[in-house]
Motif scaffolding. Structure first.
Motif, PDB file in Angstrom:
ATOM      1  N   ILE A  94      -1.118  -7.952  -4.110  1.00  0.00           N
ATOM      2  CA  ILE A  94      -2.014  -6.803  -4.085  1.00  0.00           C
ATOM      3  C   ILE A  94      -1.163  -5.544  -4.110  1.00  0.00           C
ATOM      4  CG2 ILE A  94      -3.720  -5.506  -2.780  1.00  0.00           C
ATOM      5  CD1 ILE A  94      -4.678  -8.105  -1.550  1.00  0.00           C
ATOM      6  N   PHE A  95      -1.375  -4.717  -5.129  1.00  0.00           N
ATOM      7  CA  PHE A  95      -0.714  -3.419  -5.243  1.00  0.00           C
ATOM      8  C   PHE A  95      -1.795  -2.348  -5.177  1.00  0.00           C
ATOM      9  CE2 PHE A  95       2.070  -6.208  -7.983  1.00  0.00           C
ATOM     10  CZ  PHE A  95       3.079  -6.340  -7.042  1.00  0.00           C
ATOM     11  N   ALA A  96      -1.712  -1.487  -4.163  1.00  0.00           N
ATOM     12  CA  ALA A  96      -2.768  -0.490  -3.970  1.00  0.00           C
ATOM     13  C   ALA A  96      -2.141   0.871  -3.680  1.00  0.00           C
ATOM     14  CB  ALA A  96      -3.691  -0.903  -2.829  1.00  0.00           C
ATOM     15  N   THR A  97      -2.717   1.923  -4.273  1.00  0.00           N
ATOM     16  CA  THR A  97      -2.247   3.292  -4.041  1.00  0.00           C
ATOM     17  C   THR A  97      -3.462   4.209  -3.888  1.00  0.00           C
ATOM     18  OG1 THR A  97      -2.207   4.098  -6.322  1.00  0.00           O
ATOM     19  CG2 THR A  97      -0.320   2.784  -5.595  1.00  0.00           C
ATOM     20  N   VAL A 100       0.856  -1.188   0.000  1.00  0.00           N
ATOM     21  CA  VAL A 100       0.000   0.000   0.000  1.00  0.00           C
ATOM     22  C   VAL A 100       0.887   1.230   0.000  1.00  0.00           C
ATOM     23  CG1 VAL A 100      -1.646   1.370   1.333  1.00  0.00           C
ATOM     24  CG2 VAL A 100      -1.970  -1.106   1.124  1.00  0.00           C
ATOM     25  N   MET A 101       0.670   2.113  -0.973  1.00  0.00           N
ATOM     26  CA  MET A 101       1.423   3.363  -1.077  1.00  0.00           C
ATOM     27  C   MET A 101       0.440   4.525  -1.067  1.00  0.00           C
ATOM     28  SD  MET A 101       4.552   2.385  -1.231  1.00  0.00           S
ATOM     29  CE  MET A 101       5.380   3.857  -1.766  1.00  0.00           C
ATOM     30  N   ARG A 102       0.507   5.337  -0.021  1.00  0.00           N
ATOM     31  CA  ARG A 102      -0.375   6.497   0.074  1.00  0.00           C
ATOM     32  C   ARG A 102       0.471   7.747  -0.089  1.00  0.00           C
ATOM     33  NH1 ARG A 102      -3.316   7.026   5.064  1.00  0.00           N
ATOM     34  NH2 ARG A 102      -1.266   6.597   5.967  1.00  0.00           N
ATOM     35  N   THR A 103       0.501   8.264  -1.269  1.00  0.00           N
ATOM     36  CA  THR A 103       1.389   9.391  -1.546  1.00  0.00           C
ATOM     37  C   THR A 103       0.929  10.670  -0.873  1.00  0.00           C
ATOM     38  OG1 THR A 103       0.177   9.715  -3.613  1.00  0.00           O
ATOM     39  CG2 THR A 103       2.224   8.474  -3.713  1.00  0.00           C
TER      40      THR A 103
END
Length: 560
Positions: free
Chosen positions: A428-431, A394-397
């Motif tokens: 799972i790739f989530a942004t 999970v990447m939350r920019t």
């Protein structure tokens, strides 16, 4: 982008020991003969003792560590330091001393609490060219000079002929205020180090260059050899090892570093808040937990978070660096690191970086300082046969100040050139609007193959494939020939319902926020059996993996 983490040569012998090795008596100090008989003996040291005592009982202890250094230790001997007390000086065991795997020499505390060894500008405990040694329940605290030149506990092998020394135990130990907290190495000219090494329950913190480090001779791809073998590290905590701002040529500030090891395992260990003062101009930086020049290493059930780098490289959670083969990174959590959560990298075209697996790990808001990385990053010269599967990223920019200011958003997954035989499946790739995947080139399936992954964004859906950008899974699939199996489409952009996409990243990040909390699960592309992976028996939380696993690092509880 590291090459090695070999520490500088460090001191480790007290003044008294140096004089004795030179054949000199120490002026004004009584020098006892070793007690008659074969032993083994239990020697005691206490601040209320007397160096003219025999040291053989708590009632008649020695007073100083210098006195302990005058006795040649034999198999089965013990050196016991009174708990709760502080002892100036150091302890050194040299060739011809120490024990054997069946009858080790033990250094430990007695009574209540831990004894503290406080060396004067040098190492705390040094074991040189011998083994069969156990260190238990002691603290080692360095001074200002030891921070530059000393090691809390140093094991050194300089013996020729490839002679490996067996049986090392370090248990319930604290080491702080040194160049390196615990350091185990094969010295220059030696090809072998130590075997059967067990390190557990240690705390290595506020050291200059690293918390815990293993190193050996330069790696030769044509004749791969490894100094240390049979290594187990369990419940180690490495934190606030700052790095050296003056060290421009080497990486400093890592938590746990394994170099030149074979058959090694790091479990239930933590690396955090390391590297804060590492050099701003160094060509390579620190990592929380990383491996180089090694084979058959397992990093399992560890956490690595808030690790920093002073420069524009590294600063990540976990790393498989140069010349690592047949190794597995599994069931680990990385979050809030300056660099990538998980880095697989080969900077040397040796062909020795191969056959590695990264599976069932979690990365949450990594690459906070360096958006040119990502949650998981893989690249390097002649890197081959890499499997990346069943991870959750999970990447939350919107929480990354440096990324927003630069207008650059780190991807969940980044792949660069130099690799072959790379398989990325069932992750799972989530942004929250950042890119889900960025690659340096438009790889053909024979070089890099992606299947069964989830690509989800709460904002604009974007994926960079070489020079091309895509805003929908179907368009990328049709152009790249990725995410297919037997001509059938795989993969999904369905919402995996991860709380981590909205929950703030706080201290003590809860991995349960990286678990789907909706009916999302089963039919998400082909299961790993179709991909051919050996998924192992359990997921990130230790739940049984079913015959047709769900994507990501966590399986539904109904699988138990």
């Amino acid at each position: 982008m590291k090459r090695s983490a070999v520490p500088k040569a460090t001191a480790g012998v007290s003044v008294a020991a140096l004089l004795l090795l030179a054949g000199c008596d120490v002026p004004g100090v009584y020098r006892p003969a070793r007690p008659a008989g074969d032993g083994p003996y239990v020697f005691h040291v206490s601040p209320d003792g007397d160096d003219k005592n025999d040291g053989l009982s708590p009632e008649k202890p020695w007073r100083t560590l210098d006195q302990a250094n005058r006795v040649r230790f034999r198999p089965g001997d013990r050196l016991r330091l009174k708990g709760g007390e502080r002892f100036r000086g150091s302890v050194t065991l040299d060739k011809g001393e120490a024990g054997s795997p069946g009858r080790p020499v033990v250094i430990e505390s007695y009574g209540t609490g831990r004894a503290t060894i406080a060396p004067r500008g040098t190492s705390g405990i040094t074991v040189r060219d011998t083994a069969g040694v156990e260190v238990r329940n002691v603290s080692l605290v360095g001074d200002a000079k030891a921070l530059r030149e000393g090691v809390g506990i140093a094991f050194r092998n300089s013996l020729p002929g490839g002679r490996r020394l067996d049986h090392v135990r370090i248990t319930d130990v604290e080491a702080r205020g040194f160049q390196n907290g615990i350091s185990v190495g094969a010295e220059k000219g030696a090809t072998a180090g130590f075997g059967d090494v067990r390190i557990s329950g240690v705390s290595v913190h506020h050291n200059l260059e690293s918390g815990l480090v293993f190193y050996g001779p330069d790696f030769e791809a044509g004749r791969p050899a490894y100094a240390h073998t049979g290594l187990r590290i369990d419940r180690a905590e490495a934190y606030a090892n700052t790095g050296d701002p003056k060290s421009d040529r080497r990486n400093t500030g890592s938590g746990i570093v394994l170099g030149s090891v074979r058959d090694a395992k790091v479990t239930r260990s933590i690396a955090h808040d390391n590297g804060a003062k590492s050099s701003a101009v160094a060509e390579e930086g620190p990592e929380g937990i990383w491996v180089y020049d090694s084979t058959r290493v397992v990093l399992e059930n560890n956490r690595s978070y808030r690790n920093r780098t002073g420069s524009r490289v590294d600063g990540g959670g976990f790393g498989l660096d140069n010349n690592v083969s047949s190794s597995v990174v599994q069931y680990n959590l990385a979050y809030g690191n300056d660099g990538p959560g998980f880095l697989v990298y080969s900077g040397q075209p040796t062909g020795a970086h191969k056959n590695n697996v990264v599976r069932f790990n979690m990365s949450w808001d990594d690459a906070r300082k360096l958006p040119e990385y990502g949650g998981i990053v893989a690249y390097g010269a002649r890197l081959k046969n890499l499997d990346i599967y069943h991870n959750t990223v999970v990447m939350r920019t919107n929480s990354l100040a440096s990324a927003d200011e630069a207008g650059v958003r780190p991807p969940a997954l980044r792949l660069r050139d130099g690799m072959s035989g790379v398989r990325v499946r069932n992750n799972i790739f989530a942004t929250d609007g950042g890119p889900l995947l960025l690659t340096e080139s438009p790889y053909r399936p024979g070089t890099v193959r992606l299947q069964g992954n989830v690509y989800y964004s709460t904002g604009r859906w974007s994926l960079g494939w070489g020079a091309d950008s895509f805003t929908a899974l179907d368009g990328w699939r049709g152009s790249s020939l990725q995410e297919t199996l037997d001509a059938e489409p795989t993969g999904s952009s369905q919402d995996p319902c991860l709380p981590a996409l909205t929950v703030p990243l706080a201290d003590g990040a809860d991995a349960r926020n990286l678990v789907p909390n909706c009916a999302f699960a089963a039919a998400m592309g082909p299961g790993p059996q179709a991909g051919g992976e050996d998924v192992g028996p359990v997921d990130y939380f230790g739940h049984r993996v079913p015959q047709a696993p769900a994507v990501g690092a966590a399986q539904p509880r109904t699988a138990d």
